[in-house]
Design an enzyme around this catalytic site. Sequence first.
Site, PDB file in Angstrom:
ATOM      1  N   SER A   1       0.793  -1.225   0.000  1.00 53.96           N
ATOM      2  CA  SER A   1       0.000   0.000   0.000  1.00 53.96           C
ATOM      3  C   SER A   1       0.825   1.273   0.000  1.00 53.96           C
ATOM      4  O   SER A   1       0.343   2.310  -0.452  1.00 53.96           O
ATOM      5  CB  SER A   1      -0.938   0.015   1.214  1.00 53.96           C
ATOM      6  OG  SER A   1      -0.202  -0.026   2.422  1.00 53.96           O
TER       7      SER A   1
ATOM      8  N   HIS B   1      -5.365  -4.089  -1.443  1.00 54.43           N
ATOM      9  CA  HIS B   1      -5.126  -3.104  -2.491  1.00 54.43           C
ATOM     10  C   HIS B   1      -5.019  -3.763  -3.863  1.00 54.43           C
ATOM     11  O   HIS B   1      -4.267  -3.301  -4.725  1.00 54.43           O
ATOM     12  CB  HIS B   1      -3.869  -2.293  -2.181  1.00 54.43           C
ATOM     13  CG  HIS B   1      -4.046  -1.379  -1.011  1.00 54.43           C
ATOM     14  ND1 HIS B   1      -4.622  -0.124  -1.133  1.00 54.43           N
ATOM     15  CD2 HIS B   1      -3.765  -1.535   0.302  1.00 54.43           C
ATOM     16  CE1 HIS B   1      -4.652   0.452   0.054  1.00 54.43           C
ATOM     17  NE2 HIS B   1      -4.145  -0.374   0.944  1.00 54.43           N
TER      18      HIS B   1
ATOM     19  N   LYS C   1     -12.539  -0.901   0.649  1.00 49.42           N
ATOM     20  CA  LYS C   1     -11.823  -0.131  -0.373  1.00 49.42           C
ATOM     21  C   LYS C   1     -12.593  -0.208  -1.692  1.00 49.42           C
ATOM     22  O   LYS C   1     -13.572   0.491  -1.871  1.00 49.42           O
ATOM     23  CB  LYS C   1     -10.377  -0.622  -0.484  1.00 49.42           C
ATOM     24  CG  LYS C   1      -9.560  -0.315   0.779  1.00 49.42           C
ATOM     25  CD  LYS C   1      -8.136  -0.779   0.682  1.00 49.42           C
ATOM     26  CE  LYS C   1      -7.292  -0.287   1.837  1.00 49.42           C
ATOM     27  NZ  LYS C   1      -7.778  -0.624   3.174  1.00 49.42           N
TER      28      LYS C   1
END
Length: 441
Positions: A228, A256, A287
Amino acid sequence: MWAGRVLRAAPSAAPRGRRALSALTQLRGVLEEELDAIRGAGTWKSERVITSRQGPRIHVDGVSGGPGTDAFPGPFLLSFCVPSSTSGILNFCANNYLGLSSHPEVIQAGLQALEEFGAGLSSTRFICGTQSIHKDLEAKIARFHQREDAILYPSCFDANAGLFEALLSPQDAVLSDELNHASIIDGIRLCKAHKYRYRHLDMADLEAKLQEAQNHRLRLVATDGAFSMDGDIAPLQEICHLASRYGALVFVDECHATGFLGATGRGTDELLGVMDQVTIINSTLGKALGGASGGYTTGPGPLVSLLRQRARPYLFSNSLPPAVVGCASKALDLLMESNAIVQSMAAKTKRFRSKMEAAGFTVLGASHPICPVMLGDARLASCMADDMLKRGIFVIGFSYPVVPKNKARIRVQISAVHSEEDIDRCVEAFVEVGRLHGALP
């Protein structure tokens, strides 16, 4: 007799009060000293207050730019039309990779779940906190990742906190990349397995550590799929090859990567062609998949069953709110209907990276929408981020302890709902502010 008791008790009351006051005064002094040191180092982290929903354009309290909006014009398509409004602050630091946090169908699904299943369960999953929508989402996650089963947690931090302690014993070993996310590091600390840390993305060092760990019962290699802070991707093909050679299992944190890496957004294991070789995946719903909260573990059925029995964050935390479950489920539906978003993300990421590098900036990583603009000095990163906001660009400076000392950066994150004009405007602001602060000639 009663009066005597009062007289005897009174003298000791004052000293106790003075000691308590003295301890509190001492605590305040210690805390203020620590806080002053953070301010003095230029690493103080202020929280900006957003007064609109998350999106490519937002409204920030105290910053002009007009009311933010991310209303999508007409029926939403996975080609991601650009919002019609150009007001508000351009947001380039959210994990809203797919732009789904304010997607109208995602919001409607959350509202429907709230209406049908209530605000929350007021309980943990195994007592009376499991609803049909929780089981449906777990099954959908398992299908999405092509795994046997899945288990939901309040966050992926909790998923990482619950996995290693439940799975690994003193007979086992875990081998962790030195730059893994803090939640992986903390989760590993909780377990009693033998711990090995290999140098970041260094396969020769990983092999040496695997050789050292051969006497242990289970050997688990743990890595982020996409890191990240630096935006680089773990060499999963090499990791899986070494794991097979030395009889180890592979765990990947895909927070991610889930939703936008790989041909259909399954993540780095799909991107690198090793979906059948990665044993365990942890990821997040907070996310790309709706942006609210929640995390999960997906993998072998017996492992998921064990986690339901032993994972402390699962056993002792309330179940996910129905609205969050509804939003995440709809986000997965939209993603599985089309992979157009993957192509959109790749083109926009390439545009930003190439323009920034042409301007003279150093951008870490490759082909990932996390684009760390390296500046080195913590104070410089903070000041540049503040000046970017004055120019209508919301970005954040990252410094120690979030990243190593002398490696401060501004981490830019591209979203599918950014337009090419948005990206160009961001680059122009970086160039202007970079020259102002001496980061560019």
